[in-house]
Design a protein around this motif. Structure first.
Motif, PDB file in Angstrom:
ATOM      1  N   ILE B 238       0.831  -1.203   0.000  1.00  0.00           N
ATOM      2  CA  ILE B 238       0.000   0.000   0.000  1.00  0.00           C
ATOM      3  C   ILE B 238       0.871   1.260   0.000  1.00  0.00           C
ATOM      4  O   ILE B 238       0.579   2.231  -0.704  1.00  0.00           O
ATOM      5  CB  ILE B 238      -1.000  -0.039   1.184  1.00  0.00           C
ATOM      6  N   TYR B 239       1.965   1.224   0.761  1.00  0.00           N
ATOM      7  CA  TYR B 239       2.886   2.368   0.765  1.00  0.00           C
ATOM      8  C   TYR B 239       3.395   2.646  -0.647  1.00  0.00           C
ATOM      9  O   TYR B 239       3.376   3.792  -1.125  1.00  0.00           O
ATOM     10  CB  TYR B 239       4.074   2.107   1.707  1.00  0.00           C
ATOM     11  N   LEU B 241       2.176   1.684  -3.612  1.00  0.00           N
ATOM     12  CA  LEU B 241       1.136   2.067  -4.573  1.00  0.00           C
ATOM     13  C   LEU B 241       0.700   3.524  -4.385  1.00  0.00           C
ATOM     14  O   LEU B 241       0.583   4.286  -5.359  1.00  0.00           O
ATOM     15  CB  LEU B 241      -0.066   1.131  -4.421  1.00  0.00           C
ATOM     16  N   LEU B 242       0.464   3.929  -3.139  1.00  0.00           N
ATOM     17  CA  LEU B 242       0.008   5.301  -2.895  1.00  0.00           C
ATOM     18  C   LEU B 242       1.126   6.311  -3.154  1.00  0.00           C
ATOM     19  O   LEU B 242       0.873   7.420  -3.639  1.00  0.00           O
ATOM     20  CB  LEU B 242      -0.563   5.438  -1.481  1.00  0.00           C
ATOM     21  N   THR B 243       2.362   5.915  -2.861  1.00  0.00           N
ATOM     22  CA  THR B 243       3.498   6.790  -3.169  1.00  0.00           C
ATOM     23  C   THR B 243       3.596   7.021  -4.672  1.00  0.00           C
ATOM     24  O   THR B 243       3.727   8.161  -5.136  1.00  0.00           O
ATOM     25  CB  THR B 243       4.794   6.175  -2.616  1.00  0.00           C
TER      26      THR B 243
END
Lengths: 253, 253
Positions: B238-239, B241-243
């Motif tokens: 998730i880190y 992908l959102l980054t």
């Protein structure tokens, strides 16, 4: 009165200057700025220097500069065995030049240039190499904030990663919500009370208790309808991943 | 006075009952609940019925039941050509049985059972098949909320997807932040003012303007340090992908 000098002229520096100026327990001795003019609207020009050799005696020197510049600035200081701290959430204490007594004075907040903040509610995370310096930092921090914590470099690293999730990533989700509204002719205004309530809820509930929505209910009909609705690949990928993460939540914990 | 009856006894029904009870412009005629006892602490038992044939005349019947039950409940109503609305963010108006005049009365909020809400700030999204019914719904909604919008079924679908991003997913990110804190012996309390400020910021700034952090700055050193720190696969995915999504933001828009 405890004597404090600040090195830097960016957002954090300016908010600290403002907090210390109106503070009967702190004497703001001096501010170092490469460009003196950048601060003359905030301070008497006699209080600003752009020459390290002109730095006067202070109990603490607070380096409030960008992460990359901390090592360089701390090595430029023309004195030894003074208490020197930085304000970064990510940089270890040991990045500071070891000729001085080192510490960290990290206000955990998202500072905007033009938005005033109430420092009283901003957590300040402190670290120092010895107990006496920690006490000095604690005394200073307590004059501006009601939320002072002792946090070591390893904990601070975790805190900063967590802050990226609850601040940077959350804001990016706000933006995605805003784009979905814009693309469908819906005013984003409608969502603002929900955004506020979502943040307010976890004051009294844990995030796990506060979780609602189709993923939490495992409402597959709604999830599928949403996935069909999201034609943008990036939004769709993020929707699927976060939905799965919520669905797996019960299993993991 | 406009006469309103409510069908349902869940969270939304209870919050509406509460809002209409203390309302000088609305007469709450009756509430239908399968189990009458579930509401007798809120209402005189004469005002509650569990028999559809006992429903009295009202200007509007508000069906506040789970999404899956709306079609069934609306088909059970023993009358025709009355104004019947549901309160769902996801269900189309046309799910309601067409023997009555159909509408939607959707309060966009996350209702918790035990948490009082200030209805005045909760947006209510209205839809109806004709102008007169829309006016009736608008008159009722305006007595309890200062934020009443006319939103068609297609817009409401977009709004609900956007709400999942800014409410459900945001809350899940809060939970991730809380887990990172717990696993590293840091009190989650420290992050709560930042969470509030993040939500407050977008009252005056667009989310795009409010974006900060290592991804926005393209600070690859910090991003790599965070990725090494996150050993949990889900958090790490998730880190990343959102980054990437924040990094690509400038390109896309």
């Amino acid at each position: 009165m405890t004597k404090v000098s600040i090195i830097g002229s960016g957002n954090v520096a300016r908010h600290l200057i403002h907090a210390f100026q109106s503070n009967s327990e702190i004497e703001l001795v001096q501010v170092f700025a490469r460009n003196k003019k950048s601060l003359t609207h905030l301070l008497d020009s006699n209080s600003v220097t752009s020459d390290y050799t002109q730095l006067q005696a202070a109990d603490v020197y607070i380096i409030a500069v960008s992460d990359d510049a901390i090592a360089e600035v701390s090595s430029q200081l023309p004195f030894e065995n003074q208490l020197v701290v930085h304000t970064s959430g990510t940089v270890p204490l040991t990045t500071l030049e070891s000729k001085n007594r080192r510490g960290v004075f990290y206000p955990l907040q998202t500072f905007s240039k033009d938005k005033a903040v109430n420092f009283k509610t901003i957590p300040i995370c402190l670290e120092a190499e010895n107990e006496k310096d920690l006490q000095t930092l604690n005394q200073i921090a307590s004059t501006i904030s009601d939320a002072v914590y002792q946090i070591n470099s390893e904990q601070r690293k975790a805190l900063h990663v967590a802050a990226v999730f609850v601040n940077n990533f959350v804001n990016h989700l706000y933006q995605m919500g805003s784009e979905i509204c814009d693309n469908n002719n819906v005013p984003f205004e409608i969502l603002k009370p929900l955004i506020q309530e979502t943040a307010n809820k976890i004051v009294s509930l844990s995030p796990k208790e506060a979780q609602t929505g189709p993923a939490k209910r495992n409402d597959l009909t709604t999830i599928e309808a949403h996935q069909q609705f999201l034609t943008d690949e990036n939004l769709s990928t993020i929707y699927t991943l976060l939905t799965q993460s919520i669905q797996n939540n019960g299993k993991k914990l």
